[in-house]
Design a protein around this motif. Sequence first.
Motif, PDB file in Angstrom:
ATOM      1  N   GLU A  19       9.835   9.292   2.424  1.00  0.00           N
ATOM      2  CA  GLU A  19      10.828   8.627   3.263  1.00  0.00           C
ATOM      3  C   GLU A  19      11.987   9.562   3.589  1.00  0.00           C
ATOM      4  O   GLU A  19      12.450   9.606   4.733  1.00  0.00           O
ATOM      5  CB  GLU A  19      11.345   7.366   2.565  1.00  0.00           C
ATOM      6  N   ASN A 114       8.911   0.359   6.125  1.00  0.00           N
ATOM      7  CA  ASN A 114       8.082   1.557   5.999  1.00  0.00           C
ATOM      8  C   ASN A 114       7.078   1.321   4.881  1.00  0.00           C
ATOM      9  O   ASN A 114       7.468   0.915   3.778  1.00  0.00           O
ATOM     10  CB  ASN A 114       8.939   2.779   5.664  1.00  0.00           C
ATOM     11  N   MET A 125       2.998   7.965   4.992  1.00  0.00           N
ATOM     12  CA  MET A 125       3.398   6.766   5.727  1.00  0.00           C
ATOM     13  C   MET A 125       2.181   6.228   6.475  1.00  0.00           C
ATOM     14  O   MET A 125       1.436   6.985   7.089  1.00  0.00           O
ATOM     15  CB  MET A 125       4.510   7.122   6.707  1.00  0.00           C
ATOM     16  N   HIS A 128       5.365   2.169  10.172  1.00  0.00           N
ATOM     17  CA  HIS A 128       6.816   2.157  10.400  1.00  0.00           C
ATOM     18  C   HIS A 128       7.045   1.086  11.456  1.00  0.00           C
ATOM     19  O   HIS A 128       6.539   1.180  12.566  1.00  0.00           O
ATOM     20  CB  HIS A 128       7.317   3.518  10.897  1.00  0.00           C
TER      21      HIS A 128
END
Length: 149
Positions: A19, A114, A125, A128
Amino acid sequence: MPLRKARAAALLSSPEDTEAQFYEALQQGDLDRLMAVWADEEEVSCVHPGGPRVVGIGAIRATFEAVLSQGPVHAMPERVRTLSNGETSIHNVLERVQVQGPKGPQSAWVIATNVYLKTAMGWRMVVHHASPGTANDVQEIIEAPAVLH
């Protein structure tokens, strides 16, 4: 391994590191570094504030390329709430975005979720999802626990 790739791999050792790299890349306008946080999966998805759902790494790259063509995005994660198990981590984030308004720099607010997945390449990830927010979103509504231990 080139230094840049070695650094990126080290930064992806936890969901929090991933992040941090995502937001640093936005703030620096670094598309390659931003895309390095994404999992190489067909079903990764992204929703920009007020935009449609974008699915697939190529489509996500194209949308971030368009966003960053206007310059870096000065988004700062605040008030991160995390729900994690061994291989998945979900972060609900209040983003403070610095924008240039008619009266100079101003803060805009975005509420984002996220989602990170632990992969063989480290934490990546996979989602998002960002929605427009307001200054009122700085105030959180938190339910007190029903049972005291």
